[in-house]
Design a protein around this motif. Structure first.
Motif, PDB file in Angstrom:
ATOM      1  N   THR A 153      -5.287   1.893 -12.582  1.00 33.42           N
ATOM      2  CA  THR A 153      -6.280   2.668 -11.835  1.00 33.42           C
ATOM      3  C   THR A 153      -7.189   3.423 -12.796  1.00 33.42           C
ATOM      4  O   THR A 153      -6.843   3.642 -13.971  1.00 33.42           O
ATOM      5  CB  THR A 153      -5.612   3.685 -10.893  1.00 33.42           C
ATOM      6  OG1 THR A 153      -4.950   4.681 -11.679  1.00 33.42           O
ATOM      7  CG2 THR A 153      -4.604   2.999  -9.966  1.00 33.42           C
ATOM      8  N   ILE A 154      -8.342   3.821 -12.301  1.00 30.17           N
ATOM      9  CA  ILE A 154      -9.274   4.600 -13.124  1.00 30.17           C
ATOM     10  C   ILE A 154      -8.630   5.900 -13.569  1.00 30.17           C
ATOM     11  O   ILE A 154      -8.774   6.332 -14.721  1.00 30.17           O
ATOM     12  CB  ILE A 154     -10.580   4.870 -12.344  1.00 30.17           C
ATOM     13  CG1 ILE A 154     -11.346   3.567 -12.075  1.00 30.17           C
ATOM     14  CG2 ILE A 154     -11.452   5.864 -13.085  1.00 30.17           C
ATOM     15  CD1 ILE A 154     -11.848   2.858 -13.314  1.00 30.17           C
ATOM     16  N   GLU A 155      -7.883   6.539 -12.675  1.00 32.56           N
ATOM     17  CA  GLU A 155      -7.265   7.827 -12.992  1.00 32.56           C
ATOM     18  C   GLU A 155      -6.264   7.688 -14.141  1.00 32.56           C
ATOM     19  O   GLU A 155      -6.266   8.489 -15.089  1.00 32.56           O
ATOM     20  CB  GLU A 155      -6.579   8.408 -11.753  1.00 32.56           C
ATOM     21  CG  GLU A 155      -7.531   8.845 -10.650  1.00 32.56           C
ATOM     22  CD  GLU A 155      -8.127   7.677  -9.870  1.00 32.56           C
ATOM     23  OE1 GLU A 155      -7.596   6.539  -9.982  1.00 32.56           O
ATOM     24  OE2 GLU A 155      -9.136   7.898  -9.176  1.00 32.56           O
TER      25      GLU A 155
ATOM     26  N   GLY B 164      -7.890   9.660 -22.594  1.00 28.77           N
ATOM     27  CA  GLY B 164      -8.496  10.966 -22.805  1.00 28.77           C
ATOM     28  C   GLY B 164      -9.999  10.944 -22.696  1.00 28.77           C
ATOM     29  O   GLY B 164     -10.703  11.627 -23.439  1.00 28.77           O
ATOM     30  N   VAL B 165     -10.507  10.135 -21.769  1.00 31.52           N
ATOM     31  CA  VAL B 165     -11.961  10.025 -21.563  1.00 31.52           C
ATOM     32  C   VAL B 165     -12.272  10.390 -20.115  1.00 31.52           C
ATOM     33  O   VAL B 165     -11.415  10.303 -19.235  1.00 31.52           O
ATOM     34  CB  VAL B 165     -12.469   8.588 -21.869  1.00 31.52           C
ATOM     35  CG1 VAL B 165     -12.191   8.230 -23.314  1.00 31.52           C
ATOM     36  CG2 VAL B 165     -11.835   7.575 -20.917  1.00 31.52           C
ATOM     37  N   PRO B 166     -13.508  10.790 -19.838  1.00 35.68           N
ATOM     38  CA  PRO B 166     -13.871  11.049 -18.441  1.00 35.68           C
ATOM     39  C   PRO B 166     -13.948   9.733 -17.661  1.00 35.68           C
ATOM     40  O   PRO B 166     -14.254   8.670 -18.226  1.00 35.68           O
ATOM     41  CB  PRO B 166     -15.242  11.716 -18.551  1.00 35.68           C
ATOM     42  CG  PRO B 166     -15.803  11.235 -19.843  1.00 35.68           C
ATOM     43  CD  PRO B 166     -14.624  11.080 -20.766  1.00 35.68           C
ATOM     44  N   ALA B 167     -13.708   9.821 -16.370  1.00 36.84           N
ATOM     45  CA  ALA B 167     -13.776   8.629 -15.530  1.00 36.84           C
ATOM     46  C   ALA B 167     -15.161   7.998 -15.563  1.00 36.84           C
ATOM     47  O   ALA B 167     -15.310   6.783 -15.401  1.00 36.84           O
ATOM     48  CB  ALA B 167     -13.387   8.983 -14.089  1.00 36.84           C
ATOM     49  N   SER B 168     -16.178   8.823 -15.797  1.00 38.78           N
ATOM     50  CA  SER B 168     -17.555   8.318 -15.824  1.00 38.78           C
ATOM     51  C   SER B 168     -17.807   7.365 -16.990  1.00 38.78           C
ATOM     52  O   SER B 168     -18.801   6.637 -16.995  1.00 38.78           O
ATOM     53  CB  SER B 168     -18.538   9.481 -15.898  1.00 38.78           C
ATOM     54  OG  SER B 168     -18.295  10.270 -17.060  1.00 38.78           O
ATOM     55  N   ALA B 169     -16.913   7.342 -17.996  1.00 38.98           N
ATOM     56  CA  ALA B 169     -17.071   6.436 -19.126  1.00 38.98           C
ATOM     57  C   ALA B 169     -16.505   5.053 -18.821  1.00 38.98           C
ATOM     58  O   ALA B 169     -16.692   4.119 -19.605  1.00 38.98           O
ATOM     59  CB  ALA B 169     -16.390   7.012 -20.361  1.00 38.98           C
TER      60      ALA B 169
ATOM     61  N   ASN C 163     -14.404  -2.029 -11.108  1.00 40.62           N
ATOM     62  CA  ASN C 163     -14.799  -3.334 -10.588  1.00 40.62           C
ATOM     63  C   ASN C 163     -14.000  -3.623  -9.322  1.00 40.62           C
ATOM     64  O   ASN C 163     -12.805  -3.930  -9.382  1.00 40.62           O
ATOM     65  CB  ASN C 163     -14.542  -4.420 -11.635  1.00 40.62           C
ATOM     66  CG  ASN C 163     -15.317  -4.174 -12.906  1.00 40.62           C
ATOM     67  OD1 ASN C 163     -16.523  -4.356 -12.961  1.00 40.62           O
ATOM     68  ND2 ASN C 163     -14.609  -3.719 -13.944  1.00 40.62           N
ATOM     69  N   LEU C 164     -14.666  -3.478  -8.188  1.00 39.25           N
ATOM     70  CA  LEU C 164     -14.022  -3.697  -6.894  1.00 39.25           C
ATOM     71  C   LEU C 164     -14.247  -5.144  -6.467  1.00 39.25           C
ATOM     72  O   LEU C 164     -15.376  -5.640  -6.483  1.00 39.25           O
ATOM     73  CB  LEU C 164     -14.603  -2.745  -5.848  1.00 39.25           C
ATOM     74  CG  LEU C 164     -14.040  -2.881  -4.426  1.00 39.25           C
ATOM     75  CD1 LEU C 164     -12.605  -2.362  -4.378  1.00 39.25           C
ATOM     76  CD2 LEU C 164     -14.914  -2.124  -3.437  1.00 39.25           C
TER      77      LEU C 164
ATOM     78  N   VAL D 227      -7.156 -10.467 -12.924  1.00 40.91           N
ATOM     79  CA  VAL D 227      -5.902  -9.772 -13.191  1.00 40.91           C
ATOM     80  C   VAL D 227      -5.938  -8.441 -12.464  1.00 40.91           C
ATOM     81  O   VAL D 227      -6.746  -7.562 -12.794  1.00 40.91           O
ATOM     82  CB  VAL D 227      -5.693  -9.561 -14.707  1.00 40.91           C
ATOM     83  CG1 VAL D 227      -4.361  -8.860 -14.963  1.00 40.91           C
ATOM     84  CG2 VAL D 227      -5.752 -10.893 -15.433  1.00 40.91           C
ATOM     85  N   ARG D 228      -5.090  -8.300 -11.490  1.00 38.00           N
ATOM     86  CA  ARG D 228      -5.133  -7.122 -10.618  1.00 38.00           C
ATOM     87  C   ARG D 228      -4.957  -5.833 -11.417  1.00 38.00           C
ATOM     88  O   ARG D 228      -3.996  -5.664 -12.161  1.00 38.00           O
ATOM     89  CB  ARG D 228      -4.039  -7.233  -9.555  1.00 38.00           C
ATOM     90  CG  ARG D 228      -4.223  -6.297  -8.393  1.00 38.00           C
ATOM     91  CD  ARG D 228      -3.259  -6.640  -7.284  1.00 38.00           C
ATOM     92  NE  ARG D 228      -3.535  -5.882  -6.095  1.00 38.00           N
ATOM     93  CZ  ARG D 228      -2.868  -6.022  -4.952  1.00 38.00           C
ATOM     94  NH1 ARG D 228      -1.879  -6.909  -4.871  1.00 38.00           N
ATOM     95  NH2 ARG D 228      -3.184  -5.293  -3.905  1.00 38.00           N
ATOM     96  N   GLY D 229      -5.940  -4.922 -11.264  1.00 38.94           N
ATOM     97  CA  GLY D 229      -5.903  -3.640 -11.950  1.00 38.94           C
ATOM     98  C   GLY D 229      -6.536  -3.663 -13.325  1.00 38.94           C
ATOM     99  O   GLY D 229      -6.710  -2.605 -13.943  1.00 38.94           O
ATOM    100  N   TYR D 230      -6.888  -4.870 -13.806  1.00 39.89           N
ATOM    101  CA  TYR D 230      -7.437  -4.980 -15.166  1.00 39.89           C
ATOM    102  C   TYR D 230      -8.653  -5.912 -15.193  1.00 39.89           C
ATOM    103  O   TYR D 230      -8.931  -6.569 -16.200  1.00 39.89           O
ATOM    104  CB  TYR D 230      -6.362  -5.480 -16.136  1.00 39.89           C
ATOM    105  CG  TYR D 230      -5.195  -4.520 -16.241  1.00 39.89           C
ATOM    106  CD1 TYR D 230      -5.200  -3.474 -17.154  1.00 39.89           C
ATOM    107  CD2 TYR D 230      -4.109  -4.638 -15.376  1.00 39.89           C
ATOM    108  CE1 TYR D 230      -4.145  -2.576 -17.226  1.00 39.89           C
ATOM    109  CE2 TYR D 230      -3.041  -3.752 -15.444  1.00 39.89           C
ATOM    110  CZ  TYR D 230      -3.068  -2.720 -16.360  1.00 39.89           C
ATOM    111  OH  TYR D 230      -2.022  -1.831 -16.420  1.00 39.89           O
ATOM    112  N   VAL D 231      -9.399  -5.962 -14.098  1.00 44.36           N
ATOM    113  CA  VAL D 231     -10.561  -6.841 -14.009  1.00 44.36           C
ATOM    114  C   VAL D 231     -11.726  -6.256 -14.793  1.00 44.36           C
ATOM    115  O   VAL D 231     -12.021  -5.058 -14.707  1.00 44.36           O
ATOM    116  CB  VAL D 231     -10.975  -7.050 -12.531  1.00 44.36           C
ATOM    117  CG1 VAL D 231     -12.300  -7.802 -12.437  1.00 44.36           C
ATOM    118  CG2 VAL D 231      -9.892  -7.805 -11.785  1.00 44.36           C
ATOM    119  N   GLY D 232     -12.395  -7.109 -15.572  1.00 37.34           N
ATOM    120  CA  GLY D 232     -13.625  -6.730 -16.259  1.00 37.34           C
ATOM    121  C   GLY D 232     -14.691  -7.769 -15.990  1.00 37.34           C
ATOM    122  O   GLY D 232     -14.366  -8.941 -15.733  1.00 37.34           O
ATOM    123  N   PRO D 233     -15.963  -7.392 -16.029  1.00 36.77           N
ATOM    124  CA  PRO D 233     -17.025  -8.348 -15.699  1.00 36.77           C
ATOM    125  C   PRO D 233     -17.185  -9.443 -16.750  1.00 36.77           C
ATOM    126  O   PRO D 233     -17.675 -10.525 -16.447  1.00 36.77           O
ATOM    127  CB  PRO D 233     -18.274  -7.471 -15.613  1.00 36.77           C
ATOM    128  CG  PRO D 233     -17.981  -6.310 -16.493  1.00 36.77           C
ATOM    129  CD  PRO D 233     -16.513  -6.062 -16.359  1.00 36.77           C
TER     130      PRO D 233
END
Length: 565
Positions: A265-267, A274-279, A283-284, A332-338
């Motif tokens: 998850t993003i959280e 240790g990065v903000p979620a905005s970084a 990908n839904l 890959v569920r939870g680890y999808v990248g474009p």
């Protein structure tokens, strides 16, 4: 001669307590004041007082529609399947349609809206450009099988609506008809006493090039809209846009894979790194008419599925399930990248602009990647505004932070264009002797919904407080108990009626003055005239329901004052 309604004969039963199932102010007060009664879930009976308010709103709507040259008709509510099948809305409406069969097996529906039928009426009646433009309207009962009817008459399964349609031969003609309706709606809502906003909207499955909603701000509203405090921008949240602003990503290093165990998850990812979620890049995965599509948004934002659905209408949008990952090694569920997605359409919010760098899934279990640059490491097939709008997002016109408010949708206008004319081949003979395809507008007002919106906006702690234009009476005359007061109340009521003033008079025997006064406040007629302690002197007390101001007047003064208003 105006009507004098005597409460001793009127079918009205007020309640001291709120209905147990009522959540909104209008639901509570319309039931307590004896305007409506629930028949079943989402189906309401309009009692005498409520029917008068409903009719008064309809009258105002008719007057303003007639004033722009629109012609009233009445189409059936029971409609054949075939026209809606031709427009694809038999399927698009899904479970919202009430469907039924006749004894011979013919399929029908209860009309939710009438674009198809109006188009066929004009096709039958109009042959030449000389017959156009034409604007037609009706005020009629509509039906939608709401999954969760609630909030009283605000969201019912059966409701009163004014729907009108314009037919023109040119886009310029359509724009003119649209402008006429827009101005008429402004006059209607001003006359009704509604506080409203005109906001940009999306056309969605209705189609067309332009769409605006008329929203009445209210805490009970089911629509959220944005308002700019610095300029005149206002829009439904689904219509808010964010400018695509490419950035220079040439200085971003190459893609690096990161070991990120148990971070689906993003959280969990943001905490682990240790990065903000905005970084991060979220990908839904959704299915659009059965095909898997990825939607990319910044990790600190949510995808607005309603907004996405409006953009992609009439396609059906639904979330993927666990079964959709089977046999797809690139998902890959939870680890999808474009980057590296195979045969998957990628839609992104404009915030994922070319040149922006992200931390996102690496399409491997327990692995993410950083320095993934839009336009370098992956391509976006379509940019669409799909995030849930938040307070403080920049105004598309001036950049100021937007404010969010709740509202009730009371009207909606569309420039439909030729969607339905194409479906039903609505052509007329043009000036050059050749067929011309007609262009249409569609314009709706929720008549029964306007009752609830007015109740929400105008009520106070004592009860309803109607504007004069829609109130069930102009004055509520109260006889404070004794025979002398009742005699005076009835006498002044008849004189007021003769002077053209609509009167509701509380002449009930055996009802205490306190109960009568409480009911007068609850029912909400604009003026309350009391025959009380100075009745023997021919003196009455006139109270303004909204301001609470009181003054003593003789009978003649009271009649003159009320007749002049």
């Amino acid at each position: 001669m105006a009507q004098v309604q005597r409460m001793s004969r009127l079918m009205v039963k007020t309640l001291r307590d709120d209905p147990a199932d009522a959540e909104t102010l209008s639901h509570k007060l319309l039931v307590r004041a004896g305007y409506v009664r629930r028949n079943s879930a989402g189906i309401w009976t309009w009692l005498p007082l409520g029917k008068k308010v409903l009719d008064n709103i309809s009258r105002v709507v008719r007057e303003e529609m007639d004033a722009i040259g629109a012609q009233e008709v009445l189409l059936p509510a029971l409609l054949p399947k075939e026209p809606y099948e031709a427009s694809a809305r038999w399927e698009e409406y899904g479970d919202l349609l009430f469907r039924l069969k006749d004894r011979k097996g013919g399929e029908y529906l209860l009309g939710p809206t009438h674009e198809e039928i109006f188009t066929l009426v004009v096709k039958d009646q109009v042959a030449s450009y000389k017959d156009l433009p034409v604007m037609l309207y009706q005020i009629q009962t509509k039906y939608r099988d709401e999954a969760r009817p609630r909030s009283g008459v605000l969201r019912g399964r059966e409701f009163q609506m004014k729907d009108s349609y314009s037919f023109d031969t040119t886009d310029e003609g359509l724009a003119h008809s649209y402008a006429l309706h827009r101005a008429a709606y402004q006059k209607i809502f001003a006359r009704l006493g509604l506080d409203y906003r005109i906001v940009s909207a999306v056309s969605g499955a209705m189609g067309g090039s332009a769409s605006e909603e008329f929203l009445a701000p209210a805490a009970a509203g089911e629509d959220t809209f944005v308002d700019c405090p610095s300029c005149d921008y206002a829009a439904n949240t689904e219509a808010v846009t964010f400018a695509l602003k490419p950035v220079d990503g040439s200085g971003v290093g190459p893609v690096e894979e990161l070991d990120t165990p148990d971070t689906p998850t993003i959280e969990t990812l943001a905490e682990h790194l240790g990065v903000p979620a905005s970084a991060t890049l979220k990908n839904l995965l959704v299915k659009v008419d059965g095909e898997i599509v990825a939607v990319g948004v910044p990790g600190n934002r949510e995808v607005d599925l309603g907004k996405l659905g409006e953009h992609l209408a009439p396609a059906v949008v639904e979330l993927v399930t666990a079964e959709d990952f089977e046999g797809r090694g690139d998902l890959v569920r939870g680890y999808v990248g474009p980057q590296g997605l195979e045969k998957v359409r990628y839609i992104a919010d404009p915030r994922v602009a070319p040149g922006t760098a992200w931390i996102t899934g690496a399409n491997k279990v327990n692995t993410h990647a950083k320095n993934v640059v839009a336009g370098r490491d992956f391509e976006v097939d379509d940019y669409l505004d799909v995030v849930v709008v938040e307070e403080g997002d920049p105004c598309p016109k001036c950049g100021t932070g937007l404010k969010l408010d709740r509202a009730i949708e009371i009207g909606h206008i569309f420039q439909l264009g030729r969607k339905y004319a194409d479906t039903f081949q609505l052509d007329v003979l043009g000036q050059q002797g050749k067929p011309v395809r007609v262009t249409m507008g569609s314009y709706g007002i929720g008549v029964s919904r306007a009752v609830a919106a007015l109740a929400e906006q105008s009520a106070d702690e004592q009860g309803l407080c109607w504007p004069k234009e829609v109130a069930p009476a102009d004055v509520h005359v109260v006889a404070a108990g004794k025979a002398l007061q009742t005699e005076l109340a009835l006498d002044v009521s008849e004189k007021l009626g003769a002077a053209g003033v609509r009167v509701l008079v509380d002449d009930r025997a055996g009802v205490s003055p306190g109960v009568k006064f409480t009911d007068a406040e609850l029912i909400g007629v604009p003026k309350i005239l009391v025959a009380g302690r100075r009745s023997a002197e021919g003196v009455l007390e006139l109270k303004d329901r909204r301001t609470g101001e009181r003054e003593e007047l003789t009978v003649d003064e009271a009649i003159a004052r009320l007749a002049a208003e």
